[in-house]
Write a protein that holds these residues in place. Sequence first.
Motif, PDB file in Angstrom:
ATOM      1  N   UNK A 603       2.804  -3.161   4.146  1.00 48.45           N
ATOM      2  CA  UNK A 603       1.592  -2.364   3.979  1.00 48.45           C
ATOM      3  C   UNK A 603       0.475  -3.273   3.481  1.00 48.45           C
ATOM      4  N   UNK A 604      -0.676  -3.226   4.124  1.00 48.99           N
ATOM      5  CA  UNK A 604      -1.795  -4.045   3.696  1.00 48.99           C
ATOM      6  C   UNK A 604      -3.098  -3.571   4.293  1.00 48.99           C
ATOM      7  N   UNK A 605      -4.184  -3.973   3.693  1.00 45.51           N
ATOM      8  CA  UNK A 605      -5.513  -3.625   4.188  1.00 45.51           C
ATOM      9  C   UNK A 605      -5.881  -4.550   5.342  1.00 45.51           C
ATOM     10  N   UNK A 606      -6.391  -3.973   6.428  1.00 50.34           N
ATOM     11  CA  UNK A 606      -6.820  -4.760   7.579  1.00 50.34           C
ATOM     12  C   UNK A 606      -8.347  -4.779   7.686  1.00 50.34           C
ATOM     13  N   UNK A 607      -8.998  -4.024   6.816  1.00 49.42           N
ATOM     14  CA  UNK A 607     -10.450  -4.057   6.664  1.00 49.42           C
ATOM     15  C   UNK A 607     -10.753  -3.533   5.272  1.00 49.42           C
ATOM     16  N   UNK A 608     -12.028  -3.429   4.937  1.00 46.21           N
ATOM     17  CA  UNK A 608     -12.383  -2.963   3.593  1.00 46.21           C
ATOM     18  C   UNK A 608     -11.946  -1.529   3.341  1.00 46.21           C
ATOM     19  N   UNK A 609     -11.812  -0.738   4.410  1.00 45.96           N
ATOM     20  CA  UNK A 609     -11.507   0.681   4.239  1.00 45.96           C
ATOM     21  C   UNK A 609     -10.199   1.113   4.907  1.00 45.96           C
ATOM     22  N   UNK A 610      -9.641   0.293   5.787  1.00 46.66           N
ATOM     23  CA  UNK A 610      -8.497   0.710   6.601  1.00 46.66           C
ATOM     24  C   UNK A 610      -7.212  -0.001   6.175  1.00 46.66           C
ATOM     25  N   UNK A 611      -6.106   0.741   6.320  1.00 47.43           N
ATOM     26  CA  UNK A 611      -4.787   0.239   5.919  1.00 47.43           C
ATOM     27  C   UNK A 611      -3.831   0.357   7.100  1.00 47.43           C
ATOM     28  N   UNK A 612      -2.909  -0.579   7.206  1.00 47.43           N
ATOM     29  CA  UNK A 612      -1.926  -0.577   8.293  1.00 47.43           C
ATOM     30  C   UNK A 612      -0.525  -0.761   7.726  1.00 47.43           C
ATOM     31  N   UNK A 613       0.441  -0.098   8.370  1.00 53.42           N
ATOM     32  CA  UNK A 613       1.851  -0.302   8.050  1.00 53.42           C
ATOM     33  C   UNK A 613       2.536  -0.889   9.279  1.00 53.42           C
ATOM     34  N   UNK A 614       3.182  -2.023   9.099  1.00 50.33           N
ATOM     35  CA  UNK A 614       3.974  -2.617  10.171  1.00 50.33           C
ATOM     36  C   UNK A 614       5.447  -2.315   9.888  1.00 50.33           C
ATOM     37  N   UNK A 615       6.139  -1.736  10.858  1.00 50.94           N
ATOM     38  CA  UNK A 615       7.519  -1.264  10.665  1.00 50.94           C
ATOM     39  C   UNK A 615       8.464  -2.062  11.562  1.00 50.94           C
ATOM     40  N   UNK A 616       9.560  -2.539  10.989  1.00 53.39           N
ATOM     41  CA  UNK A 616      10.552  -3.292  11.749  1.00 53.39           C
ATOM     42  C   UNK A 616      11.956  -2.829  11.368  1.00 53.39           C
ATOM     43  N   UNK A 617      12.876  -2.905  12.331  1.00 46.24           N
ATOM     44  CA  UNK A 617      14.253  -2.474  12.099  1.00 46.24           C
ATOM     45  C   UNK A 617      15.194  -3.360  12.893  1.00 46.24           C
ATOM     46  N   UNK A 618      16.426  -3.457  12.411  1.00 43.15           N
ATOM     47  CA  UNK A 618      17.435  -4.219  13.159  1.00 43.15           C
ATOM     48  C   UNK A 618      18.160  -3.355  14.172  1.00 43.15           C
ATOM     49  N   UNK A 619      17.708  -2.125  14.354  1.00 45.35           N
ATOM     50  CA  UNK A 619      18.323  -1.213  15.318  1.00 45.35           C
ATOM     51  C   UNK A 619      19.171  -0.136  14.677  1.00 45.35           C
ATOM     52  N   UNK A 620      19.430  -0.253  13.377  1.00 44.92           N
ATOM     53  CA  UNK A 620      20.242   0.764  12.699  1.00 44.92           C
ATOM     54  C   UNK A 620      19.398   1.915  12.157  1.00 44.92           C
ATOM     55  N   UNK A 621      18.074   1.788  12.257  1.00 44.75           N
ATOM     56  CA  UNK A 621      17.150   2.831  11.804  1.00 44.75           C
ATOM     57  C   UNK A 621      16.030   2.952  12.837  1.00 44.75           C
ATOM     58  N   UNK A 622      15.714   4.176  13.218  1.00 40.79           N
ATOM     59  CA  UNK A 622      14.670   4.434  14.211  1.00 40.79           C
ATOM     60  C   UNK A 622      13.298   4.426  13.531  1.00 40.79           C
ATOM     61  N   UNK A 623      12.654   3.246  13.465  1.00 41.54           N
ATOM     62  CA  UNK A 623      11.357   3.164  12.795  1.00 41.54           C
ATOM     63  C   UNK A 623      10.243   3.776  13.642  1.00 41.54           C
ATOM     64  N   UNK A 624      10.464   3.916  14.933  1.00 45.48           N
ATOM     65  CA  UNK A 624       9.450   4.557  15.775  1.00 45.48           C
ATOM     66  C   UNK A 624       9.255   6.009  15.368  1.00 45.48           C
ATOM     67  N   UNK A 625      10.363   6.707  15.085  1.00 48.19           N
ATOM     68  CA  UNK A 625      10.267   8.093  14.642  1.00 48.19           C
ATOM     69  C   UNK A 625       9.579   8.192  13.283  1.00 48.19           C
TER      70      UNK A 625
END
Length: 679
Positions: A603-625
């Motif tokens: 989780x981090x700020x990508x601009x002064x007002x906006x935040x982004x979450x990057x999600x990764x998994x080894x396949x044992x958890x459905x991060x897309x859902x």
Amino acid sequence: MGKVIKRTRIASFVIILVELILICLFCTFYFNNLLNLKTLIPIEYVIIGASALIFINCLFVWIIVITISRLRQKSDLHAAEVIGSDVQEAYNFAMIGLVVTDDNDMVLWTNDLFKDRHIDIIDTNILSWQPDLATLKESGGADKTSKITINSRSYEVKFLLEAGLWIFKDVTDYESIYKYSKDQAPVIGILSIDNYQDVVHGEDDFNDTVTKVKNTIFNYAKEYGVLLRKFKDDSYSMLCNFESFSKMKENNFEILDQVREIGSGTDIPLTISIGLAHAFPDVIKLNELANEALDIAMSRGGDQVVISTYGADMEFIGGKTEAQERRNRVKVRVLADSLIGLIKTSSRVFIMGHKDMDMDALGACLGIKAMCSRFSKPSKIVVDLKLTEYKTRAAITSSFSKEEIAEIMISPKEAYEQITPDTLLVVCDVHIPNMVMAPNLLEKASKIVVIDHHRRAEEYIDSPVFNHIDPSASSSCELIAELIKYASINPRIELPQIFATIMLSGIFLDSSYFKSKHTGLRTFEACTILKDYGADNSLADDLLKDDYEEYVTISDLVKTMKTPSYGVVYVVGPENRIYDNATLAKAANLCLTMKGNHAAFAIGKVSNKDVRISCRSDGSINVQMLAEKLGGGGHFTSAAAYFEKADLNTVTNSLLNVLENNLNKAKADARTRDKIEED
């Protein structure tokens, strides 16, 4: 009348208290013969006095009862005079009840509706009788209503503060009609069997697995009262009422699991996709919505139900399996020829990727640029360097001279000024309108092509003339490489070596150097195609290498790692630091390389007002859902969510809430997928 009753109660209490005190004093003096009372007052006089006192008390009670009855009768007569007997009859006919209360919410009067229905609430606190009405009293009426149930009948209540009047409207019949109409409202759907053509191979469908799947579909439709009609070998139209739809939804469309289980033992598993639409009276419009819902379900990889409720957001149920990799070169050739036909008939072509353009988006755009050059069609890539990732900017400036950049690329402003009705706009590596490099071009362009490898989201570019969304591919560069290779033109499309190298770098990036679970045989074939055009492995790798500052940044970010659940970690950057999307993705990937971590969120700020979450998994958890629950999307093992005008604490709490409520389901989805792959 309430005030009179209150005063009467107080007076009665005082009189009885005085009588008791006097009686106690008299008995004390008399039986102790104080002041010689026994001699002065014989016992006969005491008995006569007690009898007289009892008589006076009875008379007092009788007078009070008569007085209250007259007051009540007078109040009723007064109400009848105010309302009028004819109007009162109209109220009864319309089943409207009236209740008058005092300042203390005590019921002073009710009309005949309550009496006829044996509801006696006179002298009762109305809020104690129906606590749900307290909200009306607190709001002072204010044109608000409240619904309550009394003796199995429904009432809509309105409160007039100035008059202290409560109006009860019997809406039982209306509610019954509404419920019946809602239950019988039409629901239109389309069901499609995924991978059907790959299983039957153009032959007849006398296949044991196909037969079982179709029987399961018909039995399910019969069980839930769904009218099913076949209009293609692998597709059925569905018609049912809302009540049947609600039952299917309540059971989470168990047919998805039933069909998935049947097809799990085959080389190419059969699944189904369903698009459903409701909440609109026009069945033609519902059919259009159902078609759109089915398109989204299939572009997201199939094996799911997409529900389109008119005027509301779409709902997604299922999607427990990754999209199956399809190696249908005939289909790719048809798609390539269709795209080439659009390029040929256009006056010029503009190509663009997404905001914060990465190497995959740049490589895909360069691939389309090469296709346009093959037919000498004027074309340029729409690029705003301010909206481009650091490594992508570095790749552009190091790989091309200023003259080449001016020849290949164009700014969004210039593209907007030059676009005409005959211009073809090709969008690569994105299909969500507000995420493209220049959203205003979408509004002006009349011909739009969409090529993407992400699961289709609810937001989608309107009415593209051509779309190729394949979530089974590892990257957009992989899709473009296939289109270039299998296009049926001679001589072949030429791809400059630097274009091929950047495309190979894009595949490296999105497949995590082939470590991603959605890396398949097609990915390696695409790399072979690019190598055939002279792609440089070493240079492609160098374009993605981190410099020292970025390495330190990622390391500092990973130091903040926390574990909200076993095997799940997240990191959060400081408030005063702005990150590239790629940096957040790399931080999540680095967390995932540590033993015991199955899913990571950066989780981090990508601009002064906006935040982004990057999600990764080894396949044992459905991060897309999980990402979709946060308003984002992506792949089973790689996803992201974007928050405009948000702070880090709010976004972090949102992530923790989603994990708390949905992590078990995300793990179950992964176990289901693994079981299918094993079978």
